[in-house]
Design an enzyme around this catalytic site. Sequence first.
Site, PDB file in Angstrom:
ATOM      1  CG  HIS A  54      41.597  37.533  42.255  1.00  0.00           C
ATOM      2  ND1 HIS A  54      42.338  38.212  43.199  1.00  0.00           N
ATOM      3  CD2 HIS A  54      42.258  37.674  41.089  1.00  0.00           C
ATOM      4  CE1 HIS A  54      43.386  38.763  42.615  1.00  0.00           C
ATOM      5  NE2 HIS A  54      43.375  38.465  41.334  1.00  0.00           N
ATOM      6  CG  ASP A 111      43.801  34.488  35.348  1.00  0.00           C
ATOM      7  OD1 ASP A 111      43.815  34.378  36.593  1.00  0.00           O
ATOM      8  OD2 ASP A 111      44.529  35.283  34.719  1.00  0.00           O
TER       9      ASP A 111
END
Length: 428
Positions: free
Chosen positions: A307, A364
């Site tokens: 991330h 995700d």
Amino acid sequence: MSETARIILDGKEYELPVIEGSEGEKAIDISKLRATTGYITLDSGFKNTGSTKSSITFLDGEQGILRYRGYPIEQLAENASFLEVAYLLIYSELPNQQQLDWFTNSITMHTLVHEDMRRFFEAFPNNAHPMGILSSMISSLSTYYPESQNPNRPFKDIELTIHRLIAKIPTLAAQAYKNNLGHPIMYPKNELSYTENFLYMMFGLPSSDYEVDPVIDDALNKLLILHADHEQNCSASTVRIVGSSQANLYSSISAGIAALWGPLHGGANQAVIEMLETIKNDGGDLTKWVDKAKDKTDSFRLMGFGHRVYKNFDPRAKIIKKAADDVLDKLGIDDPVLDIAKQLEEVALKDEYFVERGLYPNVDFYSGIIYRALGIPTEMFTVMFAIGRLPGWIAQWKEMTENGEPIGRPRQIYTGANNRDYVSVEKR
Ligand code: MLT
């Protein structure tokens, strides 16, 4: 004495104010830099630049902290409903029972979409991506409620627009799905909760009763809460900058949906499943694909890992991972794509290459798995992200509007041709 930053430009020293947030974050305030020095700053992607001061969401990428209005998302995901969290983000405080009942009732009363909008759905090709449909339909709502276009509208009109948006986005999302299937749409049922209603509109059929599985409903509630806001991410910044021109809220949210669609942002959860399906269809040789991901000469990259803000772990992923395990266990799902996901997760959590690069499974990765397990089609994954993020976008837009922030208008450093005269086409 307040802290300052000193810079020396062309032999002259300047002092710039330093501001500190409620969690100790510090920034050099450059709002007067160009006027006093003639210089601007350059920060492609704004990774080192704060666009605003906000009291909505705090995250700490190093510590893996995420709080909405000071409440840790772990506590909200465990104890709150999505509408409670939506109220918290928009109105700054958790609602008492009377406020929650009022908010829930108002949302419930606005779940229907004008029947004329059915014609919009019929005009889309049946393979239209639901994010393209959703962005169009949300912007079109501004034409059915023209009072929302008035930049000087009273707050009660803005509040009505806020409630209409939250109420109608599940209806529009489900209608986009049913339209793609060529199935009859399911109208919202007022006796159902927000998440139950969405599942009913998505998976219900006129010919049979649809019973919402409480495990699925709980997982969806958690997913929406965990996606509800994430401070100044790409789509929230888009909503803010579009709203800063005094464009109406429907149009600002439509722009946010468009920004979220990108595979580098909200589209990542769809890209995760597409990656897993590629690996499965190639025979499921995980080692081959992990080696390709490590090979700098190979364009293949693993989606759903790491991330840009969280350095060690995404706090949302930890919660969704448990929800995904619960759903898979409860539903007893046997899905080779999800088997590959579990194997890939194990590799990423143990392989030094991934560990030292902070390439851990992110929100995700697990949301793609859980949406698939819930039976939500891959192209609807980012729509789910949009439904969750809507209250956050609204809160960001409302804060920007209420603070009277100026129109967003960044500067640039020009690197093109210097002054030159026009030359007729014969002489070129
Ligand atoms: C988000 O939740 O918006 C994504 O994690 C992306 C981000 O915060 O940059």
